[in-house]
Structure formats: C-alpha cells, structure tokens
Design a protein around this motif. Structure first.
Motif, short mmCIF file in Angstrom:
data_model
loop_
_atom_site.label_atom_id
_atom_site.label_comp_id
_atom_site.label_asym_id
_atom_site.label_seq_id
_atom_site.Cartn_x
_atom_site.Cartn_y
_atom_site.Cartn_z
N MET A 1 0.86 -1.06 0.08
CA MET A 1 -0.04 0.10 0.01
C MET A 1 0.95 0.99 -0.05
O MET A 1 0.22 2.35 -0.42
CB MET A 1 -0.90 0.25 1.22
N ALA A 2 1.97 1.32 0.60
CA ALA A 2 2.95 2.20 0.63
C ALA A 2 3.48 2.68 -0.57
O ALA A 2 4.24 3.52 -0.90
CB ALA A 2 3.74 2.40 1.83
N ALA A 3 3.54 1.57 -1.42
CA ALA A 3 4.24 1.79 -2.74
C ALA A 3 3.71 2.85 -3.69
O ALA A 3 2.59 3.11 -3.69
CB ALA A 3 4.42 0.40 -3.44
N ASP A 4 4.85 3.42 -4.47
CA ASP A 4 4.30 4.55 -5.45
C ASP A 4 3.56 3.94 -6.74
O ASP A 4 2.97 4.53 -7.10
CB ASP A 4 5.33 5.35 -5.96
N ALA A 5 3.81 2.70 -6.94
CA ALA A 5 3.07 2.25 -8.06
C ALA A 5 2.77 0.71 -7.90
O ALA A 5 3.09 0.00 -6.97
CB ALA A 5 4.04 1.96 -9.37
N ALA A 6 1.79 0.31 -8.94
CA ALA A 6 1.34 -1.31 -8.59
C ALA A 6 2.58 -2.23 -8.68
O ALA A 6 3.51 -1.95 -9.51
CB ALA A 6 0.10 -1.38 -9.47
N PRO A 7 2.54 -3.42 -7.98
CA PRO A 7 3.85 -4.26 -8.27
C PRO A 7 3.69 -4.91 -9.56
O PRO A 7 2.48 -5.21 -10.12
CB PRO A 7 3.38 -5.26 -7.09
N LYS A 8 4.67 -5.18 -10.29
CA LYS A 8 4.71 -5.94 -11.35
C LYS A 8 5.94 -6.59 -11.38
O LYS A 8 6.95 -6.54 -11.06
CB LYS A 8 4.75 -5.03 -12.61
N TYR A 9 5.81 -7.73 -12.22
CA TYR A 9 6.90 -8.60 -12.47
C TYR A 9 7.98 -8.23 -13.41
O TYR A 9 7.84 -7.94 -14.46
CB TYR A 9 6.28 -10.05 -12.96
N GLU A 10 9.13 -8.21 -12.74
CA GLU A 10 10.40 -7.68 -13.54
C GLU A 10 11.45 -8.90 -13.65
O GLU A 10 11.88 -9.57 -12.46
CB GLU A 10 10.88 -6.56 -13.09
N ARG A 11 11.82 -9.31 -14.78
CA ARG A 11 13.07 -10.42 -15.08
C ARG A 11 14.26 -9.70 -15.48
O ARG A 11 14.14 -8.98 -16.69
CB ARG A 11 12.49 -11.28 -15.96
N LYS A 12 15.36 -10.11 -14.74
CA LYS A 12 16.51 -9.66 -15.36
C LYS A 12 16.76 -10.25 -16.48
O LYS A 12 16.62 -11.38 -16.86
CB LYS A 12 17.65 -9.67 -14.34
N PRO A 13 17.52 -9.60 -17.59
CA PRO A 13 17.87 -10.03 -18.78
C PRO A 13 18.84 -11.15 -18.56
O PRO A 13 19.89 -10.84 -18.12
CB PRO A 13 18.44 -8.84 -19.94
N ALA A 14 18.72 -12.37 -19.31
CA ALA A 14 19.69 -13.40 -18.98
C ALA A 14 20.71 -13.35 -20.13
O ALA A 14 21.64 -14.24 -19.79
CB ALA A 14 18.81 -14.82 -19.20
N GLY A 15 20.96 -12.50 -21.03
CA GLY A 15 21.78 -12.48 -22.17
C GLY A 15 21.39 -13.57 -23.25
O GLY A 15 20.38 -14.09 -23.25
N SER A 16 22.36 -13.64 -24.14
CA SER A 16 21.84 -14.32 -25.26
C SER A 16 23.22 -15.25 -25.41
O SER A 16 24.37 -14.80 -25.10
CB SER A 16 22.01 -13.38 -26.38
N SER A 17 23.07 -16.22 -26.38
CA SER A 17 24.23 -17.28 -26.52
C SER A 17 25.15 -16.55 -27.47
O SER A 17 26.26 -16.92 -27.52
CB SER A 17 23.62 -18.46 -27.25
N PHE A 18 24.74 -15.39 -28.15
CA PHE A 18 25.59 -14.94 -29.11
C PHE A 18 26.67 -13.67 -28.41
O PHE A 18 27.52 -13.64 -29.11
CB PHE A 18 24.64 -13.78 -30.03
N ASP A 19 26.35 -13.49 -27.00
CA ASP A 19 27.24 -12.55 -26.35
C ASP A 19 28.42 -13.14 -26.30
O ASP A 19 29.50 -12.49 -26.38
CB ASP A 19 26.67 -12.46 -25.04
N ALA A 20 28.92 -14.55 -26.13
CA ALA A 20 30.20 -14.92 -25.91
C ALA A 20 31.00 -14.98 -27.15
O ALA A 20 32.18 -14.97 -27.55
CB ALA A 20 30.15 -16.64 -25.51
N PHE A 21 30.17 -14.85 -28.56
CA PHE A 21 30.88 -14.79 -29.88
C PHE A 21 30.98 -13.23 -30.49
O PHE A 21 31.45 -13.03 -31.37
CB PHE A 21 30.02 -15.60 -30.95
N GLU A 22 30.30 -12.31 -29.73
CA GLU A 22 30.41 -10.90 -30.22
C GLU A 22 31.64 -10.46 -30.51
O GLU A 22 31.76 -9.66 -31.31
CB GLU A 22 29.38 -10.01 -29.24
#
Length: 191
Positions: free
Chosen positions: A1-22
C-alpha cells in the motif's frame, strides 16, 4: 500500500548465446565489414541458430559498414525547387535580324518533378530574380527553398547574388519581391 506504483513482475535479462561470440564477430567485421553472416558464423565457431546469428550480426554490422555512396533523398511537397540555367545549342532569332543564345532559367520541383522555364535576357541578378519571381507567380505557389547548384559553372556570382537577395527576405522589397501575405522562400547556393 505504501508503494508508489502497482507491483509488477520484472525479470533481469539473461543475455544471449551470441554474447560469447560478439567480440570475435566485431573483430572480423573491422577487417571485412561485408563478410556474410554464414562465413562469420563458421569463422567464430557458431553452432546455434543461424537466424539468431544473422539477426545479431545485422544489428551490429552498420557500425562497421562503409556509408552507402548513393544518397537517398526524400523531398516533401512544396519544400524545394531546384533552379538552373540552360543555354541553347544553336543561336535563336531574337528579332530585328539579331541572333543569340540567351539563358533559360529552369525551375524544377524536387518532389513532383514539375518543370518551369523562362528565357531571360541575361545572367544578371536582376534578370535572375525577375525570372524566378515570374515562375513562382505562374506556379501560384511559393516553395520553402530555392536551390541553386553552380559547382561546375564558370560564373556562379550572379546566381549567388540573386540568392543573397532572396535570403534577405520580405524586408528588402526593392531587391527581392515578396508575395503578399506570404514569406519569401529561402535561397540556398551550393558550390
């Protein structure tokens, strides 16, 4: 109730399999920016999805690709009119037994390609301004910009002076005519 906004689900980006080859892909693109994605995938040892690899390479390739040598210009209606002079190849009869090759002022709408032309007595500032004004009145429209390109000409001075007069605006009616109730077009001189 004390929060400024309604709660929402947030997921941290996991990255991509391409990141190791970039890093390796970027190293190859520095040397050869147009190397096909299939060759890049082979050289870096990619074994995953080819569509994912192509999409990731397409996203970073513009950073390394040279600029396209062909400009793609988009002209909006009423914005730009290209002005130029054309000279007849053969002498024309001018009356009273005289012949000559007087300049022809040509104005072309960059958007529609609508062409207007008027033979003028000379290349002087006064004749250029008068010719431009007559063609603008005939068209019953005032473009936002008049563009002169005299890069390859011997005498750019008169057109440049005419553009300077138009650029001064409606406050200098003795040098550049102004349409009643409308602003003068801006004149641009390239060269």
């Amino acid at each position: 109730m004390a929060a400024d906004a309604a709660p929402k689900y947030e997921r941290k980006p996991a990255g991509s399999s391409f990141d190791a080859f970039e890093k390796d892909v970027r190293r190859l693109l520095v040397v050869s920016p147009r190397m096909p994605a299939t060759v890049l995938a082979e050289r870096v040892g990619w074994s995953g999805s080819s569509s994912l690899f192509r999409a990731k390479v397409a996203a970073i390739r513009p950073e390394y690709a040279p600029a396209d040598p062909a400009d793609r210009l988009v002209h909006e209606p009423g914005k730009t009119v290209q002005c130029d002079l054309w000279f007849p190849h053969q002498p024309l009869p001018l009356g009273y037994g005289q012949e000559g090759k007087p300049p022809v002022l040509v104005m072309t709408s960059a958007y529609s390609g609508f062409v207007q032309a008027r033979m003028i007595p000379s290349r002087t500032t006064e004749d250029l301004l008068g010719g431009m004004w007559e063609l603008i009145q005939e068209a019953d429209a005032v473009p936002a910009r008049l563009l002169w390109d005299f890069r390859d000409r011997d005498r750019p001075g008169e057109a440049h002076r005419a553009c300077q007069c138009v650029r001064r605006g409606a406050g200098h009616r003795d040098q550049a005519p102004a349409a009643e109730g409308s602003a003068n077009p801006k004149a641009w001189w390239s060269g």
